[in-house]
Motif scaffolding. Sequence first.
Motif, PDB file in Angstrom:
ATOM      1  N   VAL A 230       0.910  -1.238   0.096  1.00 36.40           N
ATOM      2  CA  VAL A 230       0.031  -0.025  -0.073  1.00 36.40           C
ATOM      3  C   VAL A 230       0.805   1.128   0.012  1.00 36.40           C
ATOM      4  O   VAL A 230       1.912   1.361   0.752  1.00 36.40           O
ATOM      5  CB  VAL A 230      -0.777   0.057   1.376  1.00 36.40           C
ATOM      6  CG1 VAL A 230      -1.835   1.391   1.390  1.00 36.40           C
ATOM      7  CG2 VAL A 230      -1.704  -1.133   1.375  1.00 36.40           C
ATOM      8  N   PHE A 231       0.562   2.149  -0.789  1.00 34.22           N
ATOM      9  CA  PHE A 231       1.113   3.455  -0.815  1.00 34.22           C
ATOM     10  C   PHE A 231       0.526   4.832  -1.173  1.00 34.22           C
ATOM     11  O   PHE A 231      -0.609   4.488  -1.645  1.00 34.22           O
ATOM     12  CB  PHE A 231       2.497   3.417  -1.749  1.00 34.22           C
ATOM     13  CG  PHE A 231       2.055   3.002  -3.289  1.00 34.22           C
ATOM     14  CD1 PHE A 231       1.814   3.982  -4.246  1.00 34.22           C
ATOM     15  CD2 PHE A 231       1.837   1.801  -3.818  1.00 34.22           C
ATOM     16  CE1 PHE A 231       1.351   3.828  -5.460  1.00 34.22           C
ATOM     17  CE2 PHE A 231       1.331   1.360  -5.041  1.00 34.22           C
ATOM     18  CZ  PHE A 231       1.082   2.575  -5.862  1.00 34.22           C
ATOM     19  N   VAL A 232       1.012   5.842  -0.992  1.00 37.49           N
ATOM     20  CA  VAL A 232       0.344   6.974  -1.509  1.00 37.49           C
ATOM     21  C   VAL A 232       1.185   7.611  -2.869  1.00 37.49           C
ATOM     22  O   VAL A 232       2.373   7.388  -3.065  1.00 37.49           O
ATOM     23  CB  VAL A 232       0.618   8.325  -0.338  1.00 37.49           C
ATOM     24  CG1 VAL A 232       0.359   9.604  -0.916  1.00 37.49           C
ATOM     25  CG2 VAL A 232      -0.091   8.003   0.798  1.00 37.49           C
ATOM     26  N   ALA A 236      -3.740  10.163  -3.708  1.00 45.05           N
ATOM     27  CA  ALA A 236      -4.555   8.978  -3.739  1.00 45.05           C
ATOM     28  C   ALA A 236      -3.606   7.685  -2.978  1.00 45.05           C
ATOM     29  O   ALA A 236      -2.350   7.908  -2.996  1.00 45.05           O
ATOM     30  CB  ALA A 236      -4.794   8.170  -4.800  1.00 45.05           C
ATOM     31  N   VAL A 237      -4.486   6.815  -2.199  1.00 45.76           N
ATOM     32  CA  VAL A 237      -3.869   5.568  -1.631  1.00 45.76           C
ATOM     33  C   VAL A 237      -4.118   4.528  -2.495  1.00 45.76           C
ATOM     34  O   VAL A 237      -5.247   4.338  -2.970  1.00 45.76           O
ATOM     35  CB  VAL A 237      -4.528   5.354  -0.196  1.00 45.76           C
ATOM     36  CG1 VAL A 237      -3.824   4.205   0.367  1.00 45.76           C
ATOM     37  CG2 VAL A 237      -4.265   6.574   0.780  1.00 45.76           C
ATOM     38  N   MET A 238      -3.025   3.791  -2.874  1.00 47.12           N
ATOM     39  CA  MET A 238      -3.182   2.533  -3.906  1.00 47.12           C
ATOM     40  C   MET A 238      -2.388   1.489  -3.377  1.00 47.12           C
ATOM     41  O   MET A 238      -1.865   1.530  -2.232  1.00 47.12           O
ATOM     42  CB  MET A 238      -2.480   3.174  -5.221  1.00 47.12           C
ATOM     43  CG  MET A 238      -3.047   4.511  -5.478  1.00 47.12           C
ATOM     44  SD  MET A 238      -2.432   5.181  -7.223  1.00 47.12           S
ATOM     45  CE  MET A 238      -3.693   4.219  -8.085  1.00 47.12           C
ATOM     46  N   TRP A 239      -2.776   0.354  -4.024  1.00 44.91           N
ATOM     47  CA  TRP A 239      -1.763  -0.853  -3.696  1.00 44.91           C
ATOM     48  C   TRP A 239      -1.316  -1.699  -5.069  1.00 44.91           C
ATOM     49  O   TRP A 239      -1.852  -1.427  -6.161  1.00 44.91           O
ATOM     50  CB  TRP A 239      -2.502  -1.741  -2.939  1.00 44.91           C
ATOM     51  CG  TRP A 239      -3.790  -2.543  -3.258  1.00 44.91           C
ATOM     52  CD1 TRP A 239      -5.045  -2.296  -3.301  1.00 44.91           C
ATOM     53  CD2 TRP A 239      -3.846  -3.972  -4.242  1.00 44.91           C
ATOM     54  NE1 TRP A 239      -5.752  -3.216  -4.103  1.00 44.91           N
ATOM     55  CE2 TRP A 239      -5.241  -4.156  -4.493  1.00 44.91           C
ATOM     56  CE3 TRP A 239      -2.757  -4.704  -4.835  1.00 44.91           C
ATOM     57  CZ2 TRP A 239      -5.418  -5.129  -5.183  1.00 44.91           C
ATOM     58  CZ3 TRP A 239      -3.300  -5.946  -5.461  1.00 44.91           C
ATOM     59  CH2 TRP A 239      -4.492  -6.070  -5.668  1.00 44.91           C
ATOM     60  N   VAL A 240      -0.397  -2.352  -4.922  1.00 42.31           N
ATOM     61  CA  VAL A 240      -0.110  -3.120  -5.865  1.00 42.31           C
ATOM     62  C   VAL A 240       0.583  -4.449  -5.645  1.00 42.31           C
ATOM     63  O   VAL A 240       1.088  -4.489  -4.368  1.00 42.31           O
ATOM     64  CB  VAL A 240       1.186  -2.172  -6.813  1.00 42.31           C
ATOM     65  CG1 VAL A 240       2.432  -2.047  -5.681  1.00 42.31           C
ATOM     66  CG2 VAL A 240       1.650  -2.565  -8.170  1.00 42.31           C
ATOM     67  N   SER A 241       0.691  -5.348  -6.561  1.00 44.37           N
ATOM     68  CA  SER A 241       1.360  -6.722  -6.021  1.00 44.37           C
ATOM     69  C   SER A 241       2.605  -6.550  -5.848  1.00 44.37           C
ATOM     70  O   SER A 241       3.543  -5.809  -6.432  1.00 44.37           O
ATOM     71  CB  SER A 241       1.155  -7.432  -7.341  1.00 44.37           C
ATOM     72  OG  SER A 241       1.859  -8.743  -6.704  1.00 44.37           O
ATOM     73  N   PHE A 270      -5.088   6.159   5.512  1.00 48.55           N
ATOM     74  CA  PHE A 270      -4.340   4.699   6.030  1.00 48.55           C
ATOM     75  C   PHE A 270      -5.163   4.072   7.083  1.00 48.55           C
ATOM     76  O   PHE A 270      -4.768   2.990   7.184  1.00 48.55           O
ATOM     77  CB  PHE A 270      -3.177   5.311   6.570  1.00 48.55           C
ATOM     78  CG  PHE A 270      -2.093   5.976   5.675  1.00 48.55           C
ATOM     79  CD1 PHE A 270      -1.002   5.151   5.181  1.00 48.55           C
ATOM     80  CD2 PHE A 270      -2.130   7.321   5.129  1.00 48.55           C
ATOM     81  CE1 PHE A 270      -0.099   5.871   4.417  1.00 48.55           C
ATOM     82  CE2 PHE A 270      -1.061   7.873   4.303  1.00 48.55           C
ATOM     83  CZ  PHE A 270      -0.272   6.995   3.924  1.00 48.55           C
ATOM     84  N   MET A 271      -5.978   4.544   7.510  1.00 46.58           N
ATOM     85  CA  MET A 271      -6.753   3.529   8.808  1.00 46.58           C
ATOM     86  C   MET A 271      -7.712   2.859   8.003  1.00 46.58           C
ATOM     87  O   MET A 271      -7.858   1.706   8.290  1.00 46.58           O
ATOM     88  CB  MET A 271      -7.670   4.712   9.358  1.00 46.58           C
ATOM     89  CG  MET A 271      -6.827   5.735  10.228  1.00 46.58           C
ATOM     90  SD  MET A 271      -8.073   6.850  11.336  1.00 46.58           S
ATOM     91  CE  MET A 271      -9.022   5.744  12.016  1.00 46.58           C
ATOM     92  N   ILE A 272      -7.920   2.900   6.570  1.00 44.83           N
ATOM     93  CA  ILE A 272      -8.870   2.038   5.860  1.00 44.83           C
ATOM     94  C   ILE A 272      -8.117   1.322   4.922  1.00 44.83           C
ATOM     95  O   ILE A 272      -8.586   0.307   4.405  1.00 44.83           O
ATOM     96  CB  ILE A 272     -10.201   2.756   5.065  1.00 44.83           C
ATOM     97  CG1 ILE A 272      -9.390   3.597   4.120  1.00 44.83           C
ATOM     98  CG2 ILE A 272     -10.938   3.393   6.246  1.00 44.83           C
ATOM     99  CD1 ILE A 272     -10.465   4.016   3.111  1.00 44.83           C
ATOM    100  N   ALA A 273      -6.804   1.505   5.047  1.00 42.70           N
ATOM    101  CA  ALA A 273      -6.126   0.877   3.808  1.00 42.70           C
ATOM    102  C   ALA A 273      -5.875  -0.639   4.062  1.00 42.70           C
ATOM    103  O   ALA A 273      -5.608  -1.568   3.162  1.00 42.70           O
ATOM    104  CB  ALA A 273      -4.531   1.589   3.592  1.00 42.70           C
TER     105      ALA A 273
END
Length: 281
Positions: A230-232, A236-241, A270-273
């Motif tokens: 997970v990253f900013v 936006a907050v995003m995720w990648v494999s 970040f609290m919901i990430a």
Amino acid sequence: MIWPIHLPRNSVINGLAFSAEDQNAAVSITRNYGNISKWYDQIGVWNRSSGAWRPMVTASVPNGLMLGPFAGNGQSLFYWNDPMHSASILADGVPLHNLSLNGKNQVVGHTFATNQSVQPFGADRAVVWQSHSRHLFAGPKTIAIWPDATIPVSKGSVQLDPALSSSGVLAYVVGKEENNMIQSNRNVMRWMQSLKLATYNPNTHKTNIITTAGNGVMTPYFNDNGSRIVFVRQNAVMWVSATNRGPTHLIAKTGAISPSFPQYGSPNAFMIADDLAAPQH
């Protein structure tokens, strides 16, 4: 159960740390609190059965100490020097120490006095993020696996924001070192938008740029099983494999970001990430 603690007179507690499974406990205190010409800090081990507190390291007057975490095996702990209790000095990084419970004290590096700067893992290892400047774009900024490895860094680059997975793989951000950059919001934002996501495997000693994350990556961390990062990125907050396969996924918009804002974005995102980036079954 209430555990007593017996401290010297005119002292206040400024830090508390427990080892894994509460095997050991450490307490840092400020002596002569309120008298800035005579105050100083001590770190000691707390026997929770008897309430006794045994000092292990003492700062000279009028200096402080900042208590960090225990090593994974509970047999040593980390702490920072806090010269003159000065926030301004702390901002540029200070010496980080490892103190064993048998009294051996060694300097680990020069870091920010934050938990992100020293992340214990395994029995007696730690990820250490070293820095000598409060400005993220100013080098040197390197990441090491203490006590036995340094992550390779290209000449003229800085390494930022280390995060550990449950399996010990490291994610971090890499960018260009800009020691002579004129500091302005425009210049800093341009620099931030060039940052890339990378990983390092301490078992294989291999680094990998996660190209699927794109540019402008900040504050990465792993989901519970280490399969996703997970990253900013920008607003936006995003995720990648974590394997650098597949597309980048949007978790939430964070609103406008500023280079001076903590975590570079909204902490609410970040609290919901963790929940949104959890592996799907």
